[in-house]
Write a protein that holds these residues in place. Sequence first.
Motif: not given
Length: 458
Positions: A228-236, A245-246, A347-348
């Motif tokens: 699982a990864l965090k989006a640029e705004d911190g969303t999981r 895509r991220r 996740e980062d």
Amino acid sequence: MNQLSKFKYDIIGLCKTRAKVESRTKWIQIGDELVIGEGNGQQRVGGVGFIINSRIASHVIEVQIHSHRIATLKLDIGRKTPLLIIQIYAPHKEYGIDKIEKFYSEVETPLSQTAYQKIVIGDFNAQLGPKDTNQRYLGKFTSGTWDKNETGELLVDFADANKLFIINTLFQKPPNKRWTFESTNTNKSRHEIDFELCTDRIMVTNVEFLSRLDIGSDHRPQTAMMNALKAEDGTRLTKRFDMERRIKEYYTSLFASKSVVPLVEDNREEDEMPPILISEVRTAVQSLKADKAPGPDGITNEALKFGGYELWKIIAKLFNECLENEDIPTQWKQSLTIIIPKKGDREDLKNYRPIALLPTIYKLFTKVLVNRMTRQLDEQQPREQAGFRSGFSTIDHLQVINQILERTKECKIPLYKRRHQRTSSAEHTKKIYPNAREHQHWLLNIIPTVQQQHRNSN
């Protein structure tokens, strides 16, 4: 549920619940859902199901109880086809080989459904011994010895037939962290009989047991860590499509060139490019290392070596056509990027190291070109250039400087030092490149082909 609230989870597979009836329940306070099937017969043998976290409950397409030993869950992960999770409870050895073989054939029915990836988890009631050379989907980390009643071999055969990696065996763990079942006999012997199988070996990042979770069973609960990864705004991000895509956006931005370096115009007459020889291909192939992961083309280094003269002859012809047409096949511009976690939050994306798996034929082509250019360019270097050259070392230069310092100090001779302003590697390359190719006119023919290698690459 009070104990589970202390842990992070998305889906929990359940087996051997001995439930009296099939039920579907939702906890009002937390929103998690429980789906379990009933056990079989008076003893309520089996009973399988799932606990679904409220965070992903809306992404669950379907939960189906097939029998008291098999249940399936389909999860929407942003692909055209879902992620398929199969929870099982296999018969133990007392049921006999025929019953166990029948069970595995029954599992293959839901397993044959179309899915983006497939995961099979549960109690397999089988022990696995050391890996054999022809067992591709079994890792090298097993608990020790094979069952005498062949239940372990049946599990491995099932995994091989359905191209499922036995994930537990891919991670090295000490013995006290491998066992999943403790018998009730006086010796309280411990065995590893619960496993996770998956079609994608890199989809699961770790498998371990939860020692702090007491479920009142002779089995230890296991957890399989999935990406699982965090989006640029911190969303999981949990959907595979969103994570890919991220990853693409992050590394595209990270490795994008921030400066434009114009090519030096060269109007000199080009010499004819000597054709690539079969011997050059042979030398490059023989220098390839074994046991390296292939790229999108699926071609291994070993395949190129075993191909022999006839294959090298075809490859040499292909390489010459690439140089003549100043272009390369589109497939060579594609790569598979594998991200390997380092220390820190997994996740980062900043805590991952990317590795690009390039097409093997493309790497061979560039190796042939590098071998050609290295000798030609190296001959034009002055002897004062010791760095980044084979057979030279800056240690010799440092030794000369130390000798000069000692002698001037000993003889009291004045020593004048001149500071040289450092430049960036890009600026340095722009200055030395025209000189490096001063006497290598045929190298000009390679430049357009090299440029094509980096256009529209992904």
